[in-house]
Design an enzyme around this catalytic site. Structure first.
Site, short mmCIF file in Angstrom:
data_model
loop_
_atom_site.label_atom_id
_atom_site.label_comp_id
_atom_site.label_asym_id
_atom_site.label_seq_id
_atom_site.Cartn_x
_atom_site.Cartn_y
_atom_site.Cartn_z
N CYS A 201 -82.03 36.63 5.68
CA CYS A 201 -83.28 37.11 5.07
C CYS A 201 -83.10 37.54 3.63
CB CYS A 201 -83.90 38.22 5.92
SG CYS A 201 -82.95 39.77 6.00
N HIS A 254 -84.64 44.16 7.34
CA HIS A 254 -85.22 42.83 7.13
C HIS A 254 -86.08 42.83 5.87
CE1 HIS A 254 -86.25 38.80 8.39
NE2 HIS A 254 -87.55 39.06 8.29
N HIS A 266 -90.03 34.00 5.27
CA HIS A 266 -88.76 34.69 5.53
C HIS A 266 -87.84 33.84 6.39
CE1 HIS A 266 -89.95 36.55 9.68
NE2 HIS A 266 -90.72 35.52 9.44
#
Length: 296
Positions: A201, A254, A266
């Site tokens: 990510c 994240h 993402h």
């Protein structure tokens, strides 16, 4: 302080000299695309849960050589800022993936950033030497409308002039970040990955900013700490949206890129690929912790 340069297109930086089965398979035949395609989801999850890979470094990146242990070198990747170490991102790489020294030129030079997913590096005879990923930074010695002459740890060479020409548009760099990111929809997830062969990510976010010339930290927590705060109602395409454990009160785990209309782009998790996801989807809505901007 001894400086070396990466001499392979993409060097995986490991948490420690590893004997993990999946890691050994890569080290025997270090082609990341083939290796990742052969990994099971369980293998990919093990790389993440055991924090086996910490990041990657690209051809010509400078590293500080800290120590040598057998066939391995402990280094600090200078181009990747982290709270872990002021000298750069720490980790281990095989010695064979580093140059013997850091040869500096005696005259002023410029650099070029590669903004295409993959670029062929040619030798002076026009033969392909390597395929270089998005974000690679090379020293240039001249160019014309067709080619750019470059110097690399592998010697003098040339690349297509188009390799440094951004083909996506937009009214600002936020739009361009998102448009570039959309080109990698479907790219597989790889813990520690910063290239189109596989992203995690924060690696996706780091790579896109690097390609556009923005120096941002490598990891999500550091990106959240260092970016310019953006209120939810002021979100614009290209902004970074962060999520944290314990319903947004814990550690940031994240990061995604706001894609407009309540969506984010993402790299979700091992076994999945770069995708567009609604911000309101479980578990993200309950873990939202804030947004940051680096592009303005």
């Amino acid at each position: 302080m001894e400086i070396r340069r990466v001499i392979v297109p993409t060097a995986i930086v490991w948490a420690a000299p590893t004997k993990l089965k999946a890691a050994q398979a890569y080290l025997k035949a270090p082609d990341i695309t083939t290796w990742l395609a052969q990994l099971s989801t369980a293998d990919q999850e093990a790389l993440a849960s055991q924090d086996v890979i910490v990041t990657q470094a690209l051809l010509n990146d400078r590293v500080i050589l800290d120590q040598v242990k057998g066939d391995w070198a402990h280094v600090f990747v200078k181009r990747q800022a982290t709270h872990l170490e002021r000298r750069g991102y720490p980790g281990w790489v095989p010695l064979t993936q580093l140059s013997a020294d850091d040869q500096e030129l005696d005259y002023p030079t410029t650099t070029v950033r590669l903004v295409q997913a993959q670029t062929s590096l040619l030798d002076e005879q026009g033969q392909t030497v390597a395929q270089l990923p998005l974000g690679t930074v090379l020293t240039t010695t001249g160019q014309d409308s067709q080619q750019i002459q470059v110097l690399t740890p592998l010697g003098a060479g040339k690349i297509s002039a188009q390799a440094a020409q951004l083909t996506v548009g937009g009214v600002n760099d936020g739009d361009r970040l998102l448009a570039l990111g959309r080109e990698f929809l479907g790219t597989p997830y790889l813990w520690g990955g910063i290239t189109p062969q596989g992203f995690d990510c924060s690696g996706l976010v780091y790579a896109l900013h690097r390609a556009l010339g923005y120096a941002i930290p490598r990891d999500a927590q550091d990106q959240f700490t260092n970016g310019y705060p953006i209120a939810p109602e002021a979100l614009a395409p290209g902004d970074l949206v962060f999520f944290a454990a314990d319903h947004g009160t814990g550690t940031v785990h994240h990061v995604s890129i706001y894609a407009g209309k309540g969506q984010m782009l993402h790299a979700p998790k091992p076994g999945e690929s770069v995708t567009l996801t609604p911000l309101c989807r479980v578990p993200y809505a309950a873990e939202y912790v804030g947004a940051r901007r680096f592009w303005q």
